[in-house]
Scaffold this motif. Structure first.
Motif, PDB file in Angstrom:
ATOM      1  N   TRP A   1      -5.520   4.134  -2.145  1.00 55.18           N
ATOM      2  CA  TRP A   1      -6.902   4.589  -2.269  1.00 55.18           C
ATOM      3  C   TRP A   1      -6.958   5.840  -3.140  1.00 55.18           C
ATOM      4  O   TRP A   1      -6.187   6.769  -2.933  1.00 55.18           O
ATOM      5  CB  TRP A   1      -7.499   4.915  -0.907  1.00 55.18           C
ATOM      6  CG  TRP A   1      -7.786   3.728  -0.040  1.00 55.18           C
ATOM      7  CD1 TRP A   1      -7.165   3.396   1.124  1.00 55.18           C
ATOM      8  CD2 TRP A   1      -8.782   2.731  -0.264  1.00 55.18           C
ATOM      9  NE1 TRP A   1      -7.707   2.246   1.648  1.00 55.18           N
ATOM     10  CE2 TRP A   1      -8.705   1.816   0.820  1.00 55.18           C
ATOM     11  CE3 TRP A   1      -9.735   2.516  -1.266  1.00 55.18           C
ATOM     12  CZ2 TRP A   1      -9.535   0.701   0.914  1.00 55.18           C
ATOM     13  CZ3 TRP A   1     -10.564   1.405  -1.167  1.00 55.18           C
ATOM     14  CH2 TRP A   1     -10.468   0.515  -0.093  1.00 55.18           C
TER      15      TRP A   1
ATOM     16  N   ARG B   1       0.831  -1.205   0.000  1.00 59.06           N
ATOM     17  CA  ARG B   1       0.000   0.000   0.000  1.00 59.06           C
ATOM     18  C   ARG B   1       0.864   1.252   0.000  1.00 59.06           C
ATOM     19  O   ARG B   1       1.882   1.330   0.691  1.00 59.06           O
ATOM     20  CB  ARG B   1      -0.913   0.006   1.224  1.00 59.06           C
ATOM     21  CG  ARG B   1      -1.827   1.224   1.274  1.00 59.06           C
ATOM     22  CD  ARG B   1      -2.759   1.160   2.472  1.00 59.06           C
ATOM     23  NE  ARG B   1      -3.567   2.372   2.565  1.00 59.06           N
ATOM     24  CZ  ARG B   1      -4.494   2.580   3.507  1.00 59.06           C
ATOM     25  NH1 ARG B   1      -4.723   1.649   4.426  1.00 59.06           N
ATOM     26  NH2 ARG B   1      -5.183   3.705   3.530  1.00 59.06           N
TER      27      ARG B   1
ATOM     28  N   GLN C   1      -8.525  -9.292   1.498  1.00 56.87           N
ATOM     29  CA  GLN C   1      -7.860  -8.639   2.640  1.00 56.87           C
ATOM     30  C   GLN C   1      -8.694  -7.496   3.198  1.00 56.87           C
ATOM     31  O   GLN C   1      -8.822  -7.343   4.416  1.00 56.87           O
ATOM     32  CB  GLN C   1      -6.489  -8.136   2.214  1.00 56.87           C
ATOM     33  CG  GLN C   1      -5.671  -7.506   3.336  1.00 56.87           C
ATOM     34  CD  GLN C   1      -4.349  -6.959   2.846  1.00 56.87           C
ATOM     35  OE1 GLN C   1      -4.238  -5.789   2.491  1.00 56.87           O
ATOM     36  NE2 GLN C   1      -3.324  -7.809   2.824  1.00 56.87           N
ATOM     37  N   LEU C   2      -9.258  -6.676   2.307  1.00 52.60           N
ATOM     38  CA  LEU C   2     -10.012  -5.499   2.749  1.00 52.60           C
ATOM     39  C   LEU C   2     -11.455  -5.825   3.103  1.00 52.60           C
ATOM     40  O   LEU C   2     -12.112  -5.066   3.827  1.00 52.60           O
ATOM     41  CB  LEU C   2      -9.974  -4.419   1.660  1.00 52.60           C
ATOM     42  CG  LEU C   2      -8.590  -3.865   1.310  1.00 52.60           C
ATOM     43  CD1 LEU C   2      -8.690  -2.886   0.148  1.00 52.60           C
ATOM     44  CD2 LEU C   2      -7.939  -3.198   2.518  1.00 52.60           C
TER      45      LEU C   2
ATOM     46  N   GLU D   1     -11.437   6.220  -0.748  1.00 55.94           N
ATOM     47  CA  GLU D   1     -11.678   5.089   0.160  1.00 55.94           C
ATOM     48  C   GLU D   1     -13.157   4.876   0.459  1.00 55.94           C
ATOM     49  O   GLU D   1     -13.635   3.730   0.397  1.00 55.94           O
ATOM     50  CB  GLU D   1     -10.881   5.274   1.462  1.00 55.94           C
ATOM     51  CG  GLU D   1     -10.972   4.069   2.368  1.00 55.94           C
ATOM     52  CD  GLU D   1     -10.008   4.133   3.540  1.00 55.94           C
ATOM     53  OE1 GLU D   1     -10.055   3.218   4.385  1.00 55.94           O
ATOM     54  OE2 GLU D   1      -9.201   5.090   3.612  1.00 55.94           O
TER      55      GLU D   1
END
Length: 214
Positions: free
Chosen positions: A143, A119, A179-180, A146
């Motif tokens: 992002w 990231r 993951q998110l 986001e």
């Protein structure tokens, strides 16, 4: 020369960009894995698919240097081209559906090859990245929005096989979504678009536009 189709997968809203995929519809002409590997290396696409059973959706996926049990953009491209409700790959059975301008597949994060999800603080940082040295497969992301689930990403295979940057990478998008834990709208590479959505039971849908190039 073995006949093959070329499709672009995960194209942008106007039909541009996308990741090229070679598809050998008659996989029986190259039945040996070594022959398939040699042909995939000769074509030089990030992935090449060999169709072993078009009705059942049985496919075999190769990069220029290795065979893959599953990969995102080859499955989306093959599902669109074959127009089948599912694909069979070494990793398992991949669900598939057409929805207007998008083709979707459903897969599991554990099927995806390892990726380093790195990231960054802003989309501009991702845009400015140089190709890293060969070694790990890096999915660089940040992002853009986001709250809206909008992501900027670039993919660097790091395999040393001539593909320095992957224009659109479904497997990496699958891992990031897992993951998110949320739906994503990813702009990758020069302008490709990948849509994702978590599903019950650990499944993730990955969708995009596909166009036949030749």
């Amino acid at each position: 020369m073995t006949d093959y189709d070329v499709v672009r997968v995960f194209c942008g809203p106007t039909g541009g960009y996308g990741n090229e995929l070679g598809v050998v519809r008659e996989g029986s002409v190259l039945p040996d894995p070594a022959e398939r590997q040699e042909f995939a290396a000769k074509l030089g696409f990030s992935e090449t698919v060999f169709v072993d059973d078009p009705e059942r959706g049985v496919i075999d996926i190769y990069t220029p240097s290795s065979r893959l049990p599953f990969a995102g953009h080859p499955c989306v491209g093959a599902a669109w081209l074959l127009d089948v409700p599912e694909l069979v790959v070494p990793a398992g059975v991949v669900g598939a559906r057409q929805d207007g301008e998008f083709c979707w597949i459903e897969a599991r994060a554990e099927w995806a090859p390892p990726r380093t999800l790195r990231r960054y603080g802003s989309a501009a940082e991702v845009d400015d990245l140089a190709v890293p040295p060969a070694g790990e497969w890096v999915y660089a992301w940040a992002w853009e929005d986001e709250p809206g689930g909008r992501v900027r990403a670039r993919g660097f295979p790091g395999r040393g096989d001539g593909v320095e940057e992957d224009e659109a990478t479904g497997a990496a998008a699958l891992l990031l979504t897992d993951q998110l834990g949320r739906a994503l709208n990813i702009t990758q590479g020069a302008g490709s678009q990948i849509l994702t959505a978590p599903q019950p039971g650990g499944w993730v849908e990955i969708g995009g536009r596909v166009f036949l190039e030749r």
